[in-house]
Design a protein around this motif. Sequence first.
Motif, PDB file in Angstrom:
ATOM      1  N   LEU A   1      42.509  57.762  77.225  1.00  0.00           N
ATOM      2  CA  LEU A   1      42.514  58.137  75.797  1.00  0.00           C
ATOM      3  C   LEU A   1      42.783  59.587  75.755  1.00  0.00           C
ATOM      4  O   LEU A   1      43.469  59.897  74.929  1.00  0.00           O
ATOM      5  CB  LEU A   1      40.879  57.855  75.427  1.00  0.00           C
ATOM      6  CG  LEU A   1      40.647  58.353  74.031  1.00  0.00           C
ATOM      7  CD1 LEU A   1      41.648  57.624  72.896  1.00  0.00           C
ATOM      8  CD2 LEU A   1      39.399  57.969  73.732  1.00  0.00           C
ATOM      9  N   ARG A   2      42.312  60.542  76.685  1.00  0.00           N
ATOM     10  CA  ARG A   2      42.706  61.866  76.620  1.00  0.00           C
ATOM     11  C   ARG A   2      44.072  62.196  76.542  1.00  0.00           C
ATOM     12  O   ARG A   2      44.734  62.848  75.850  1.00  0.00           O
ATOM     13  CB  ARG A   2      42.054  62.707  77.774  1.00  0.00           C
ATOM     14  CG  ARG A   2      42.175  64.198  77.883  1.00  0.00           C
ATOM     15  CD  ARG A   2      41.552  64.942  78.895  1.00  0.00           C
ATOM     16  NE  ARG A   2      40.331  64.787  79.177  1.00  0.00           N
ATOM     17  CZ  ARG A   2      39.253  65.148  78.231  1.00  0.00           C
ATOM     18  NH1 ARG A   2      39.525  65.923  77.205  1.00  0.00           N
ATOM     19  NH2 ARG A   2      38.040  65.037  78.522  1.00  0.00           N
TER      20      ARG A   2
ATOM     21  N   PRO B   1      39.644  51.783  74.851  1.00  0.00           N
ATOM     22  CA  PRO B   1      39.677  52.902  73.676  1.00  0.00           C
ATOM     23  C   PRO B   1      40.884  53.320  73.185  1.00  0.00           C
ATOM     24  O   PRO B   1      41.141  53.588  72.106  1.00  0.00           O
ATOM     25  CB  PRO B   1      39.180  53.929  74.508  1.00  0.00           C
ATOM     26  CG  PRO B   1      38.666  53.511  75.781  1.00  0.00           C
ATOM     27  CD  PRO B   1      39.352  52.141  76.077  1.00  0.00           C
TER      28      PRO B   1
ATOM     29  N   GLU C   1      34.321  65.032  74.601  1.00  0.00           N
ATOM     30  CA  GLU C   1      33.615  64.301  75.464  1.00  0.00           C
ATOM     31  C   GLU C   1      32.195  64.223  74.890  1.00  0.00           C
ATOM     32  O   GLU C   1      31.626  65.194  75.050  1.00  0.00           O
ATOM     33  CB  GLU C   1      33.511  64.310  77.025  1.00  0.00           C
ATOM     34  CG  GLU C   1      34.822  64.093  77.463  1.00  0.00           C
ATOM     35  CD  GLU C   1      34.923  64.330  78.932  1.00  0.00           C
ATOM     36  OE1 GLU C   1      33.974  64.189  79.806  1.00  0.00           O
ATOM     37  OE2 GLU C   1      35.867  64.826  79.601  1.00  0.00           O
TER      38      GLU C   1
ATOM     39  N   ALA D   1      35.306  61.082  72.130  1.00  0.00           N
ATOM     40  CA  ALA D   1      35.031  59.846  73.066  1.00  0.00           C
ATOM     41  C   ALA D   1      33.628  59.819  73.422  1.00  0.00           C
ATOM     42  O   ALA D   1      32.956  60.828  74.016  1.00  0.00           O
ATOM     43  CB  ALA D   1      35.857  60.319  74.504  1.00  0.00           C
TER      44      ALA D   1
ATOM     45  N   VAL E   1      29.985  58.727  76.869  1.00  0.00           N
ATOM     46  CA  VAL E   1      30.784  59.086  78.308  1.00  0.00           C
ATOM     47  C   VAL E   1      29.289  58.884  79.457  1.00  0.00           C
ATOM     48  O   VAL E   1      29.711  58.874  80.653  1.00  0.00           O
ATOM     49  CB  VAL E   1      31.241  60.459  78.421  1.00  0.00           C
ATOM     50  CG1 VAL E   1      32.514  60.589  77.381  1.00  0.00           C
ATOM     51  CG2 VAL E   1      30.261  61.614  77.825  1.00  0.00           C
TER      52      VAL E   1
ATOM     53  N   ASP F   1      34.439  54.631  71.501  1.00  0.00           N
ATOM     54  CA  ASP F   1      33.803  54.100  72.486  1.00  0.00           C
ATOM     55  C   ASP F   1      34.602  54.116  73.797  1.00  0.00           C
ATOM     56  O   ASP F   1      35.346  53.520  73.940  1.00  0.00           O
ATOM     57  CB  ASP F   1      33.039  52.631  72.135  1.00  0.00           C
ATOM     58  CG  ASP F   1      32.203  52.193  73.252  1.00  0.00           C
ATOM     59  OD1 ASP F   1      32.167  52.719  74.278  1.00  0.00           O
ATOM     60  OD2 ASP F   1      31.377  51.267  73.054  1.00  0.00           O
ATOM     61  N   VAL F   2      34.111  54.731  74.670  1.00  0.00           N
ATOM     62  CA  VAL F   2      34.880  54.962  76.049  1.00  0.00           C
ATOM     63  C   VAL F   2      33.975  54.301  77.112  1.00  0.00           C
ATOM     64  O   VAL F   2      34.524  54.441  78.323  1.00  0.00           O
ATOM     65  CB  VAL F   2      35.399  56.343  76.552  1.00  0.00           C
ATOM     66  CG1 VAL F   2      36.391  56.799  75.373  1.00  0.00           C
ATOM     67  CG2 VAL F   2      34.416  57.255  76.768  1.00  0.00           C
TER      68      VAL F   2
ATOM     69  N   PHE G   1      41.488  53.371  69.191  1.00  0.00           N
ATOM     70  CA  PHE G   1      41.984  54.442  68.619  1.00  0.00           C
ATOM     71  C   PHE G   1      43.108  54.279  67.487  1.00  0.00           C
ATOM     72  O   PHE G   1      43.205  54.790  66.303  1.00  0.00           O
ATOM     73  CB  PHE G   1      42.361  55.728  69.402  1.00  0.00           C
ATOM     74  CG  PHE G   1      43.010  56.849  68.835  1.00  0.00           C
ATOM     75  CD1 PHE G   1      42.276  57.824  68.380  1.00  0.00           C
ATOM     76  CD2 PHE G   1      44.327  57.241  68.854  1.00  0.00           C
ATOM     77  CE1 PHE G   1      42.780  59.012  67.858  1.00  0.00           C
ATOM     78  CE2 PHE G   1      44.932  58.459  68.230  1.00  0.00           C
ATOM     79  CZ  PHE G   1      44.041  59.191  67.840  1.00  0.00           C
TER      80      PHE G   1
ATOM     81  N   LEU H   1      38.508  57.262  79.731  1.00  0.00           N
ATOM     82  CA  LEU H   1      38.704  58.121  79.161  1.00  0.00           C
ATOM     83  C   LEU H   1      39.743  59.089  79.372  1.00  0.00           C
ATOM     84  O   LEU H   1      40.432  59.619  78.583  1.00  0.00           O
ATOM     85  CB  LEU H   1      37.379  58.987  79.607  1.00  0.00           C
ATOM     86  CG  LEU H   1      37.237  60.568  79.074  1.00  0.00           C
ATOM     87  CD1 LEU H   1      37.097  60.661  77.814  1.00  0.00           C
ATOM     88  CD2 LEU H   1      35.924  61.318  80.055  1.00  0.00           C
TER      89      LEU H   1
ATOM     90  N   LEU I   1      40.221  66.550  72.095  1.00  0.00           N
ATOM     91  CA  LEU I   1      39.254  65.414  72.580  1.00  0.00           C
ATOM     92  C   LEU I   1      38.066  66.146  73.186  1.00  0.00           C
ATOM     93  O   LEU I   1      38.036  66.766  74.059  1.00  0.00           O
ATOM     94  CB  LEU I   1      40.113  64.499  73.617  1.00  0.00           C
ATOM     95  CG  LEU I   1      39.090  63.270  73.924  1.00  0.00           C
ATOM     96  CD1 LEU I   1      39.775  61.922  73.751  1.00  0.00           C
ATOM     97  CD2 LEU I   1      38.461  63.537  75.227  1.00  0.00           C
TER      98      LEU I   1
END
Length: 103
Positions: free
Chosen positions: A54-55, A12, A67, A39, A42, A3-4, A16, A51, A65
């Motif tokens: 996390l990316r 996140p 979205e 992710a 979004v 969940d982002v 992760f 985001l 990754l």
Amino acid sequence: VVDVSGSEGRDPVEDFEAINAELKQYSPELAGRKMIVAANKVDIMEDPALLDRLRAHVESQGMELFEISAAAHQGVRELVKRAAQELESYGDCDIIELWEEAA
């Protein structure tokens, strides 16, 4: 799937890492396999930097990754296609056998 959205004040990247720590405890062999990261949420992101972090984190580990928004059906088709491509790379191998090996 991470969940982002930021709607619950969660990080996140920490989520992760927590998911992967639990997976490793369950099955180190399964945790060592290739991963595709999704992710999620979004469409309702409060802070795009979540985001981005996390990316950067997953891509630095050589993972893809995607979205997505499961609720809005955004990006889900692309994720499923990529997962199918990855599974096809196992050839004639029975996916159930792979699952049983990991258990």
